[in-house]
Design an enzyme around this catalytic site. Structure first.
Site, mmCIF file in Angstrom:
data_model
loop_
_atom_site.group_PDB
_atom_site.id
_atom_site.type_symbol
_atom_site.label_atom_id
_atom_site.label_comp_id
_atom_site.label_asym_id
_atom_site.label_seq_id
_atom_site.Cartn_x
_atom_site.Cartn_y
_atom_site.Cartn_z
ATOM 1 N N LYS A 174 -11.707 6.486 4.029
ATOM 2 C CA LYS A 174 -11.629 5.075 4.390
ATOM 3 C C LYS A 174 -12.570 4.827 5.562
ATOM 4 O O LYS A 174 -12.439 5.454 6.617
ATOM 5 C CB LYS A 174 -10.191 4.724 4.778
ATOM 6 C CG LYS A 174 -10.021 3.299 5.275
ATOM 7 C CD LYS A 174 -8.558 2.993 5.539
ATOM 8 C CE LYS A 174 -8.374 1.612 6.124
ATOM 9 N NZ LYS A 174 -6.945 1.315 6.351
ATOM 10 N N LYS A 234 -12.601 3.842 0.054
ATOM 11 C CA LYS A 234 -12.427 2.460 0.479
ATOM 12 C C LYS A 234 -13.413 2.122 1.584
ATOM 13 O O LYS A 234 -13.532 2.922 2.516
ATOM 14 C CB LYS A 234 -10.995 2.299 0.985
ATOM 15 C CG LYS A 234 -10.664 0.919 1.482
ATOM 16 C CD LYS A 234 -9.308 0.908 2.113
ATOM 17 C CE LYS A 234 -9.099 -0.444 2.758
ATOM 18 N NZ LYS A 234 -7.866 -0.499 3.504
ATOM 19 N N SER A 259 -10.551 -6.812 0.686
ATOM 20 C CA SER A 259 -10.449 -8.255 0.897
ATOM 21 C C SER A 259 -11.804 -8.937 1.054
ATOM 22 O O SER A 259 -12.064 -9.992 0.459
ATOM 23 C CB SER A 259 -9.571 -8.532 2.129
ATOM 24 O OG SER A 259 -10.100 -7.885 3.277
HETATM 25 C C1 PBG Z 1 -4.087 -0.897 6.989
HETATM 26 C C2 PBG Z 1 -4.972 -1.335 5.894
HETATM 27 C C3 PBG Z 1 -6.132 -2.109 5.957
HETATM 28 C C4 PBG Z 1 -6.500 -2.369 4.650
HETATM 29 C C5 PBG Z 1 -5.585 -1.709 3.824
HETATM 30 N N1 PBG Z 1 -4.656 -1.064 4.622
HETATM 31 C C6 PBG Z 1 -6.842 -2.726 7.102
HETATM 32 C C7 PBG Z 1 -7.513 -1.928 8.126
HETATM 33 O O1 PBG Z 1 -7.661 -0.711 8.041
HETATM 34 O O2 PBG Z 1 -7.893 -2.567 9.099
HETATM 35 C C8 PBG Z 1 -7.652 -3.213 4.202
HETATM 36 C C9 PBG Z 1 -7.530 -3.806 2.866
HETATM 37 C C10 PBG Z 1 -8.472 -4.916 2.565
HETATM 38 O O3 PBG Z 1 -9.354 -5.274 3.350
HETATM 39 O O4 PBG Z 1 -8.312 -5.466 1.472
HETATM 40 N N2 PBG Z 1 -4.429 0.241 7.636
#
Ligand code: PBG
Length: 314
Positions: A187, A240, A266
């Site tokens: 991620k 991701k 998102s």
């Molecule tokens: C929480 C999380 C996030 C997302 C999924 N789980 C946000 C982040 O890491 O700030 C992002 C998902 C998206 O942008 O659709 N840790």
């Protein structure tokens, strides 16, 4: 090359196929509201109240969607995110509601602290540092509480080192040997999460997430991240974001045999919606093309806010 491109022949030689079974629907549940609220930066996407969440899952299941990942927006936040693991907290309640009505829905829960901490970081903070090992017992507790509520799969997203191992151990210790882990293995610290942070109110009060999420300049490092998660016991691995990271999806696909998920995040959704609103591009066609591209790169599963519209097309 054009001999096989006639309309009725193309499906015969199609290499990548997107199916309803590949899609995972993100669901935002907000314990402070009574009826759904649209997320301004994600047109057509909503936060749901606890009363509505089972019906919403039912609506998606009617379209043929079967898998859901739940995110909670709690009524209260504190330094360590203790509203993330109570048996009557938002995700635990939502999971019970959904499982009561739809036993065969695949219930996945996002395991992280950022929606639940007052500072908005994914771990325990001391002197503006996000502590790794101190965070592990807390996220393990969150995962166990989700399993107790009836989750089928827990999905740690906080990018703490050792999180998969800590969760596997805690689940096994509590008799949840059967609950699978889908790890957000690779991620990246990404600007594509902007709209999500508005949706889940999980923005941070200081700094950024670069001390725990990956540096997007790096590709080989993703292999190391995934390797560790596999060793620690992950059942499903994830890359991701997805769209700007197709190379990483490809690399991970080549190296590992586990089911691979990609998160079409998102910001990827919002860009399509913005272009659609402006009348610049065909949003539905774009969404379909993007999801097929993510599959073609090698993902088996895709978490996507486009799930509803694409399900209708399929
Ligand atoms: C929480 C999380 C996030 C997302 C999924 N789980 C946000 C982040 O890491 O700030 C992002 C998902 C998206 O942008 O659709 N840790």
């Amino acid at each position: 090359m054009r001999r096989l491109r006639k309309d009725h022949l193309r499906p015969l030689v199609r290499e990548s196929v997107l199916s309803l079974n590949d899609l995972i629907v993100p669901v935002f549940v907000d314990e402070r509201i009574d009826s759904k609220v649209e997320i301004p930066s994600m047109p057509g996407y909503y936060r749901f109240s606890l009363k509505e969440v089972a019906d919403e899952v039912g609506r998606a299941m009617e379209l043929g969607l079967r898998a859901f990942i739940f995110f909670g927006i709690p009524g209260r936040k504190d330094e360590v995110g203790s509203s993330a693991f109570g048996s009557n907290d938002v995700v635990q309640k939502a999971v019970r509601e959904v499982k009561r009505e739809y036993e065969d829905a695949v219930v996945i829960t996002d395991v992280c602290l950022c929606e639940y901490t007052s500072h908005g970081h994914c771990g325990v903070v001391r002197d503006k540092r996000i502590l790794n090992d101190e965070t592990l017992p807390i996220i393990a507790r969150v995962a166990v509480s989700h399993a107790e509520a009836g989750a089928d799969i827990v999905a740690p997203s906080g990018m703490m080192d050792g999180m998969v191992k800590a969760i596997r151990k805690a689940l096994d210790g509590e008799g949840f040997e059967d609950i699978a882990i889908m790890s957000y293995s690779a991620k990246y610290a990404s600007s594509f999460y902007g709209p999500f942070r508005e949706a889940a109110e999980s923005g941070y009060s200081f700094g950024d997430r670069r001390s725990y999420q990956m540096d997007f300049h790096n590709r080989r490092e993703a292999i190391r991240e995934v390797e560790l998660d596999v060793e620690e016991g992950a059942d499903i691995i994830m890359v991701k974001p997805a769209l700007a990271y197709l190379d990483v999806i490809r690399d991970v696909r080549k190296r590992f045999e586990l089911p691979l998920a990609a998160y079409n995040v998102s910001g990827e959704y919002s860009m399509v919606k913005a272009a659609e609103r402006l009348g610049w591009m065909d949003g539905k066609a774009l969404a379909y093309e993007i999801l097929v591209a993510i599959k073609r790169a090698g993902a088996d599963l895709i978490i996507t806010y486009h799930a509803y519209e694409v399900a209708k097309m399929l």
